[in-house]
Design a protein around this motif. Structure first.
Motif, PDB file in Angstrom:
ATOM      1  N   ARG A 117       0.677  -1.271  -0.186  1.00 53.19           N
ATOM      2  CA  ARG A 117       0.010   0.159  -0.418  1.00 53.19           C
ATOM      3  C   ARG A 117       0.669   1.598   0.157  1.00 53.19           C
ATOM      4  O   ARG A 117       0.354   1.929  -0.406  1.00 53.19           O
ATOM      5  N   SER A 118       2.303   0.994   0.255  1.00 53.96           N
ATOM      6  CA  SER A 118       3.143   2.048   0.486  1.00 53.96           C
ATOM      7  C   SER A 118       4.591   2.280  -0.124  1.00 53.96           C
ATOM      8  O   SER A 118       4.959   0.894   0.182  1.00 53.96           O
ATOM      9  N   VAL A 119       4.916   2.787  -0.757  1.00 53.72           N
ATOM     10  CA  VAL A 119       6.480   2.811  -0.855  1.00 53.72           C
ATOM     11  C   VAL A 119       7.382   4.866  -0.995  1.00 53.72           C
ATOM     12  O   VAL A 119       6.879   5.057  -1.180  1.00 53.72           O
ATOM     13  N   GLN A 120       8.164   5.054  -0.412  1.00 55.04           N
ATOM     14  CA  GLN A 120       9.177   5.668   0.086  1.00 55.04           C
ATOM     15  C   GLN A 120      10.358   5.563   0.337  1.00 55.04           C
ATOM     16  O   GLN A 120      10.815   4.653   0.632  1.00 55.04           O
ATOM     17  N   ARG A 160      -1.072   0.341   5.869  1.00 53.33           N
ATOM     18  CA  ARG A 160      -1.698   0.980   5.050  1.00 53.33           C
ATOM     19  C   ARG A 160      -0.784   1.924   4.776  1.00 53.33           C
ATOM     20  O   ARG A 160      -0.710   2.439   3.708  1.00 53.33           O
ATOM     21  N   CYS A 161      -0.059   3.121   5.810  1.00 55.95           N
ATOM     22  CA  CYS A 161       1.446   3.215   5.113  1.00 55.95           C
ATOM     23  C   CYS A 161       3.288   3.456   6.305  1.00 55.95           C
ATOM     24  O   CYS A 161       2.513   3.151   7.257  1.00 55.95           O
ATOM     25  N   ALA A 162       3.696   3.496   5.284  1.00 52.48           N
ATOM     26  CA  ALA A 162       4.986   3.538   5.952  1.00 52.48           C
ATOM     27  C   ALA A 162       6.066   4.799   5.843  1.00 52.48           C
ATOM     28  O   ALA A 162       6.303   5.436   3.880  1.00 52.48           O
ATOM     29  N   LYS A 163       6.485   5.774   6.735  1.00 52.61           N
ATOM     30  CA  LYS A 163       7.280   7.128   5.973  1.00 52.61           C
ATOM     31  C   LYS A 163       8.400   7.102   6.905  1.00 52.61           C
ATOM     32  O   LYS A 163       8.121   6.644   8.047  1.00 52.61           O
TER      33      LYS A 163
END
Length: 435
Positions: free
Chosen positions: A106-109, A148-151
């Motif tokens: 769901r998330s890539v950064q 859902r999200c990782a930063k």
């Protein structure tokens, strides 16, 4: 000096996706914009005039996250097909594949130095990778539901993650340990990110709210109830003074974090607004929605003399932007905003009723103003004995005292009603006993 805040303006819009736009990001060089979509394609939009967009095909299912590397030489995309792809944003569209997770990603950064990637997945894990050879480094696995999200934090030392287990976790990248968990009882968190100074985080919730936490004190700083539907995404302005949000209520909201208030409501998307991001300089922002539209906006309101402008304009605005048939102006200014750290005031803010005002603009904007009291940040003034309290702060304190008076009166009325109810109950019981 302007007589008031300049409104954001819709500069360009792009159509090319065949389904909901799920994610969006600017190249730092301001020549390209990347978007991902439920149509399984990555689009690279060239912001120079008369240059065609690139459509990258490779993923076998919906793309849920895209991001340019800090150098702008790569674009990362995360998909329901359980892979991450690293694309070269040129006409060839070459890519390498990471078979990264066992569930939807769901998330890539990218980290701020461009050396690492962090991914978040429905397999309940967060994973960290090297960019150079796409080597797996380690996994973080204390969540008990979809992540859902990782930063990464701006300095790369921390990672924040948001999960459907209703927690937001802060991780130490070096020790790989969870150093704190924030518990969200109101709903799930769709999106989370660090403030540019790294001292706090903002979260977009399914309970229609936006919350900011101080990660040093582990306390809630600000709580905004400005949307009427799920909040899907948010982005901090690079100077840290503003936050923009995108919601299923089809609007974008711009929040003034120093004042603790709603600054603008933007109407442009037909249907849910799913993603939004500021450019690296903050002079533009871009949004995407379920209407398959990609919109590029000029910020305008983040001028150097913003503090002076507040004297003339202190109320939130609504901007209805009408799409033009053409792509609109394409020249992008090179000015950048100064970055500085801010301390955020503890605020609990709700959008209020509004009254109509008309203002003629190039995009036929309707300005709606609502009564919201400005609140100064805690570090704006250090009150010591003999100091004069600024008028704005005095007004704010008066407003708080007024609200407390209203609350006291309300409690008094409730007590009176409770006493009357008790009296009536006693009469009923006495009558029953007599009969």
């Amino acid at each position: 000096m302007h007589s008031g805040l300049e409104d954001p303006t819709l500069e360009r819009h792009f159509k090319g996706h065949r389904d909901t736009v799920t994610s969006i990001d600017f190249n730092a060089n301001m020549k390209q914009l990347a978007t991902g979509s439920m149509d399984s394609c990555v689009m690279i939009w060239n912001l120079k005039p008369q240059m065609r967009a690139y459509r990258f095909v490779g993923h076998k299912d919906a793309i849920l996250s895209v991001q340019f590397s800090p150098s702008g030489h790569l674009v990362a995309s995360a998909s329901r097909d359980k892979t991450v792809r690293l694309w070269v944003p040129s006409v060839k569209g070459e890519s390498t594949v990471l078979k990264a997770h066992t569930g939807t990603i769901r998330s890539v950064q990218f980290s701020s130095d461009g050396q690492s990637l962090v991914t978040a997945s429905d397999d309940k894990t967060i994973k960290v990778w090297t960019v150079h050879r796409q080597k797996f480094l380690f996994s973080l696995s204390q969540h008990i539901n979809w992540v859902r999200c990782a930063k990464f934090s701006p300095d790369g030392r921390l990672i924040v993650s948001a999960s459907d287990d209703k927690t937001i976790k802060i991780w130490d990248k070096a020790t790989r340990e969870c150093i704190h968990s924030f518990y969200e009882h109101g709903g799930f968190v769709n999106y989370v990110d660090f403030h540019p100074n790294g001292t706090c985080i903002a979260a977009a919730g399914t309970d229609n709210t936006v919350k900011l936490w101080d990660i040093r004190m582990n306390k809630l700083l600000q709580h905004y109830r400005v949307h009427s539907a799920v909040v899907n995404c948010l982005s901090f302005h690079p100077n840290g003074n503003y936050l923009i949000t995108a919601s299923n209520d089809s609007t974008l909201k711009i929040l003034d974090l120093l004042e603790g208030k709603l600054l603008y409501t933007l109407h442009g998307h037909q249907g849910p607004a799913t993603c939004v991001v500021f450019s690296s300089a903050g002079d533009f922002f871009a949004s995407g929605g379920s209407d398959e539209q990609v919109m590029v906006w000029k910020t305008n309101f983040d001028a150097e003399d913003y503090g002076e402008m507040l004297k003339n304009q202190s109320r939130p605005m609504t901007v209805n932007c009408m799409l033009k048939n053409s792509d609109g102006p394409s020249r992008l200014p090179e000015n950048t905003s100064k970055s500085h750290a801010v301390e955020l005031l503890e605020t609990n803010f709700s959008d209020t009723g509004s009254t109509n005002l008309n203002q003629q603009k190039s995009h036929s904007s309707n300005i709606l103003a609502s009564d919201a009291k400005p609140v100064l940040p805690l570090d704006q003034f250090h009150l010591q004995e003999g100091n004069i309290i600024p008028s704005t702060l005095a007004n704010t304190l008066e407003h708080i005292v007024g609200q407390l008076d209203v609350l006291t009166q309300t409690v008094t009325i409730l007590e009176q009603r409770l006493t009357l109810t008790e009296d009536k109950l006693r009469e009923c019981l006495d009558n029953q006993q007599k009969s």
